[in-house]
Scaffold this motif. Sequence first.
Motif, PDB file in Angstrom:
ATOM      1  N   ASP A   1       0.844  -1.189   0.000  1.00  0.00           N
ATOM      2  CA  ASP A   1       0.000   0.000   0.000  1.00  0.00           C
ATOM      3  C   ASP A   1       0.882   1.243   0.000  1.00  0.00           C
ATOM      4  O   ASP A   1       1.959   1.240   0.590  1.00  0.00           O
ATOM      5  CB  ASP A   1      -0.904   0.013   1.242  1.00  0.00           C
ATOM      6  CG  ASP A   1      -2.003  -1.034   1.140  1.00  0.00           C
ATOM      7  OD1 ASP A   1      -2.097  -1.686   0.083  1.00  0.00           O
ATOM      8  OD2 ASP A   1      -2.755  -1.188   2.121  1.00  0.00           O
TER       9      ASP A   1
ATOM     10  N   PHE B   1      -4.198   0.066  -1.965  1.00  0.00           N
ATOM     11  CA  PHE B   1      -4.517   1.381  -1.408  1.00  0.00           C
ATOM     12  C   PHE B   1      -3.450   2.413  -1.756  1.00  0.00           C
ATOM     13  O   PHE B   1      -2.249   2.122  -1.689  1.00  0.00           O
ATOM     14  CB  PHE B   1      -4.650   1.292   0.121  1.00  0.00           C
ATOM     15  CG  PHE B   1      -4.891   2.627   0.769  1.00  0.00           C
ATOM     16  CD1 PHE B   1      -6.185   3.133   0.893  1.00  0.00           C
ATOM     17  CD2 PHE B   1      -3.834   3.403   1.224  1.00  0.00           C
ATOM     18  CE1 PHE B   1      -6.398   4.373   1.460  1.00  0.00           C
ATOM     19  CE2 PHE B   1      -4.050   4.651   1.791  1.00  0.00           C
ATOM     20  CZ  PHE B   1      -5.326   5.135   1.915  1.00  0.00           C
ATOM     21  N   MET B   2      -3.877   3.607  -2.121  1.00  0.00           N
ATOM     22  CA  MET B   2      -2.938   4.712  -2.316  1.00  0.00           C
ATOM     23  C   MET B   2      -3.618   6.024  -1.928  1.00  0.00           C
ATOM     24  O   MET B   2      -4.754   6.277  -2.315  1.00  0.00           O
ATOM     25  CB  MET B   2      -2.499   4.792  -3.773  1.00  0.00           C
ATOM     26  CG  MET B   2      -1.445   5.870  -4.016  1.00  0.00           C
ATOM     27  SD  MET B   2      -1.013   6.066  -5.758  1.00  0.00           S
ATOM     28  CE  MET B   2      -2.202   7.309  -6.223  1.00  0.00           C
ATOM     29  N   ASP B   3      -2.921   6.855  -1.145  1.00  0.00           N
ATOM     30  CA  ASP B   3      -3.457   8.186  -0.853  1.00  0.00           C
ATOM     31  C   ASP B   3      -2.595   9.241  -1.551  1.00  0.00           C
ATOM     32  O   ASP B   3      -1.797   8.907  -2.430  1.00  0.00           O
ATOM     33  CB  ASP B   3      -3.609   8.419   0.659  1.00  0.00           C
ATOM     34  CG  ASP B   3      -2.268   8.473   1.385  1.00  0.00           C
ATOM     35  OD1 ASP B   3      -1.220   8.607   0.725  1.00  0.00           O
ATOM     36  OD2 ASP B   3      -2.286   8.401   2.633  1.00  0.00           O
ATOM     37  N   SER B   4      -2.733  10.506  -1.156  1.00  0.00           N
ATOM     38  CA  SER B   4      -2.057  11.569  -1.901  1.00  0.00           C
ATOM     39  C   SER B   4      -0.527  11.491  -1.830  1.00  0.00           C
ATOM     40  O   SER B   4       0.160  12.105  -2.637  1.00  0.00           O
ATOM     41  CB  SER B   4      -2.536  12.941  -1.418  1.00  0.00           C
ATOM     42  OG  SER B   4      -1.982  13.245  -0.160  1.00  0.00           O
TER      43      SER B   4
ATOM     44  N   SER C   1     -10.359   2.563  -6.924  1.00  0.00           N
ATOM     45  CA  SER C   1     -10.139   3.641  -5.950  1.00  0.00           C
ATOM     46  C   SER C   1      -8.808   4.356  -6.191  1.00  0.00           C
ATOM     47  O   SER C   1      -8.685   5.553  -5.952  1.00  0.00           O
ATOM     48  CB  SER C   1     -10.233   3.108  -4.517  1.00  0.00           C
ATOM     49  OG  SER C   1      -9.236   2.168  -4.257  1.00  0.00           O
TER      50      SER C   1
ATOM     51  N   LYS D   1      -9.349   6.773  -8.966  1.00  0.00           N
ATOM     52  CA  LYS D   1     -10.071   7.954  -8.491  1.00  0.00           C
ATOM     53  C   LYS D   1      -9.090   9.003  -7.940  1.00  0.00           C
ATOM     54  O   LYS D   1      -9.206  10.188  -8.242  1.00  0.00           O
ATOM     55  CB  LYS D   1     -11.058   7.514  -7.405  1.00  0.00           C
ATOM     56  CG  LYS D   1     -12.138   8.509  -7.100  1.00  0.00           C
ATOM     57  CD  LYS D   1     -13.186   7.866  -6.195  1.00  0.00           C
ATOM     58  CE  LYS D   1     -14.132   8.911  -5.647  1.00  0.00           C
ATOM     59  NZ  LYS D   1     -15.104   8.334  -4.705  1.00  0.00           N
ATOM     60  N   VAL D   2      -8.130   8.543  -7.146  1.00  0.00           N
ATOM     61  CA  VAL D   2      -7.121   9.454  -6.581  1.00  0.00           C
ATOM     62  C   VAL D   2      -6.244  10.028  -7.696  1.00  0.00           C
ATOM     63  O   VAL D   2      -5.967  11.228  -7.725  1.00  0.00           O
ATOM     64  CB  VAL D   2      -6.255   8.714  -5.530  1.00  0.00           C
ATOM     65  CG1 VAL D   2      -5.127   9.608  -5.025  1.00  0.00           C
ATOM     66  CG2 VAL D   2      -7.109   8.251  -4.352  1.00  0.00           C
TER      67      VAL D   2
ATOM     68  N   MET E   1      -8.291  12.555  -9.873  1.00  0.00           N
ATOM     69  CA  MET E   1      -8.580  13.803  -9.190  1.00  0.00           C
ATOM     70  C   MET E   1      -7.377  14.740  -9.176  1.00  0.00           C
ATOM     71  O   MET E   1      -7.503  15.949  -9.290  1.00  0.00           O
ATOM     72  CB  MET E   1      -9.005  13.518  -7.764  1.00  0.00           C
ATOM     73  CG  MET E   1      -9.353  14.775  -7.030  1.00  0.00           C
ATOM     74  SD  MET E   1      -9.673  14.418  -5.356  1.00  0.00           S
ATOM     75  CE  MET E   1     -10.771  13.143  -5.565  1.00  0.00           C
TER      76      MET E   1
END
Lengths: 107, 167
Positions: free
Chosen positions: A19, A53-56, A84, A87-88, A91
């Motif tokens: 992740d 999972f990946m965030d900013s 998902s 999506k990140v 955006m």
Amino acid sequence: MESSFNSEDNTLCVSITEDIDHHTTEKIRRKMDYEITRFMPRKVMFDFSKVSFMDSAGIGLLIGRYKLIKLLGGNAEIINTNKSIEKVLEMSGIVKIIPIQKKKEIS
Amino acid sequence: MKSRYDNEMELHFLSKSSNEAFARITVAAFAAQLDPTIEELADIKTAVSEAVTNSIIHGYENTEGIVKLKATLLDNVVEIEVSDNGKGIEDVELARKPLYTTKGNLERSGMGFTIMESFMDEVEIQSVVEIGTKVTMRKKIKKEVENEEGEELEETELTQENTLMNS
């Protein structure tokens, strides 16, 4: 992180195997930079098939690697993303410089 | 003391980056009680990850502190509060702007608050310099089931249907 270099078409495939968040980016960044400067590829493929999972933090990571790849005269693309992560990516607008390739090319 | 929520939980943990995954996974497991879709759960995990990371790297600037995380469920709304006693945000409106970052040298994208705002329904930021920051986020879990025609029913219609069936 696993990577493979194809010298025929000068392509480096980098597969991230965990992740991606602020905690994991430092390690991934070091490994990626090592591989990129070692092979100076014409193209880098970031393979997300093993990332759930990946965030900013991942956006910062990809922009940073893109700058390095560009500096060495190459380009980059992203493959095998889940919904998902897309999506990140979408955006953030990063897909304009590192496009998502919907189908993985089999080499 | 009776809670005004259907369920609530609170976690206190050290501002270590290894707790970012712990926090988002715990909230996701808690919110799973509302039967969210995979996409809704992914949205919640991403937003929590952003808020907790902000507390760790901006609030405490990688010094040791306590991050507090509170999650509550009421009807079909999950509310998540992430707070710290860190250095606070001088200009909240500026911090909310896409691509704004005070840590560009660390390859931060400046997308944290933008992601929280677009992945959750509501995001409130309260911050006092040298006191700390509290981010409150809410998301409504939309319950959708298919009726006989294969159309999706919104939750309000479902409630009406349930009322009819129970009468």
